[in-house]
Design an enzyme around this catalytic site. Structure first.
Site, PDB file in Angstrom:
ATOM      1  N   ASP A   7      86.578  63.691  45.975  1.00 46.32           N
ATOM      2  CA  ASP A   7      86.729  63.101  46.353  1.00 46.32           C
ATOM      3  C   ASP A   7      87.720  61.899  47.142  1.00 46.32           C
ATOM      4  OD1 ASP A   7      83.558  62.965  45.578  1.00 46.32           O
ATOM      5  OD2 ASP A   7      84.328  60.771  43.902  1.00 46.32           O
ATOM      6  N   ASP A 130      72.279  57.762  44.174  1.00 40.04           N
ATOM      7  CA  ASP A 130      72.453  56.943  43.550  1.00 40.04           C
ATOM      8  C   ASP A 130      72.025  55.719  42.526  1.00 40.04           C
ATOM      9  OD1 ASP A 130      74.838  58.390  43.927  1.00 40.04           O
ATOM     10  OD2 ASP A 130      75.314  57.724  45.922  1.00 40.04           O
TER      11      ASP A 130
END
Length: 246
Positions: A7, A130
């Site tokens: 990330d 998500d």
């Protein structure tokens, strides 16, 4: 397959705690250091998320991504701020060995995403859903780098895309992400059973080889692991061996 995750915020490797941009861990080395390390350890695919792009599509880290893709890499799955066809075309022009991860655009631009499924190979698209699970066991989807609640249910999105050829779904339980609390095995067992035609990817909370065994037994096809590799809880070799044994 075991897939290590990178990330990125402002060119730096980070991990967020439960998706909170104010609770991020920064890691010492540049992205390419970790990518090359994972490749040497046996990674056959790398998961890269541009968190700047996810938060604000106008701030995608294009130069950084271009520099990463100049190197010899395995297949990449890439997400973060992909909102338009031009974003997809730009990425496909950078490398042919890539799958596009679509998140917020699934909710905010459903009609165009439907067109993309017809225009591109559905196997090259991963829907990233998500979720936070409420008291009624409803899986509520969050968007824009997990900043905003959509009020849309996970299953409703799956049903909309199944007839378009949907094959790959990355499902993250936000409450587990970056926590080392262990993955939500019940969640993955449930969705795999409900949608056996989809190749599910699990993400969030993985901290041990036991977690990998439990995920393999849940029926998911791929496991995304970030913090556990960055903080050397176990190696990719160990994770791969564990996955193959089950």
């Amino acid at each position: 397959m075991i897939i290590p995750a990178i990330d990125l915020i402002k060119g730096q490797v980070v991990r967020l705690h439960q998706g909170d941009f104010n609770l991020k861990r920064k890691y010492l080395h540049k992205p390419l250091f970790y990518i090359q390390k994972y490749i040497k350890q046996g990674a056959r695919k790398i998961h890269i998320i541009d968190l700047d792009g996810a938060k604000n599509p106008n701030k995608k880290q294009i130069i950084l991504l271009k520099n990463i893709f100049k190197n010899k890499l395995p297949q990449i799955q890439l997400g973060g701020g992909i909102r338009y066809k031009k974003d997809i075309d730009l990425i496909f022009n950078l490398t042919s060995k890539v799958q596009i991860i679509l998140g917020s655009s699934i909710i905010q631009d459903f009609e165009n995403v439907k067109k993309w499924f017809k225009l591109y190979n559905p196997y090259s698209i991963i829907l990233a859903l998500d979720i936070k699970i409420n008291k009624n066991n409803q899986k509520i989807v969050f968007i824009n780098g997990w900043q905003n609640r959509s009020n849309i249910i996970f299953e409703d999105i799956i049903e909309k895309f199944l007839y378009l050829g949907l094959k790959h779904v990355l499902c993250t339980d936000i409450s587990r992400d970056g926590t080392f609390l262990g993955p939500n095995i019940n969640l993955y067992t449930e969705i795999v059973k409900k949608y056996p035609e989809i190749f599910f990817q699990a993400s969030g909370g993985i901290s041990s080889l036991k977690d990998i065994i439990n995920l393999k037994n849940s029926g998911v096809k791929h496991v995304i692991i970030g913090r556990a590799f960055l903080e050397k809880k176990f190696t990719i070799q160990e994770a791969n061996l564990c996955w193959q044994k089950e």
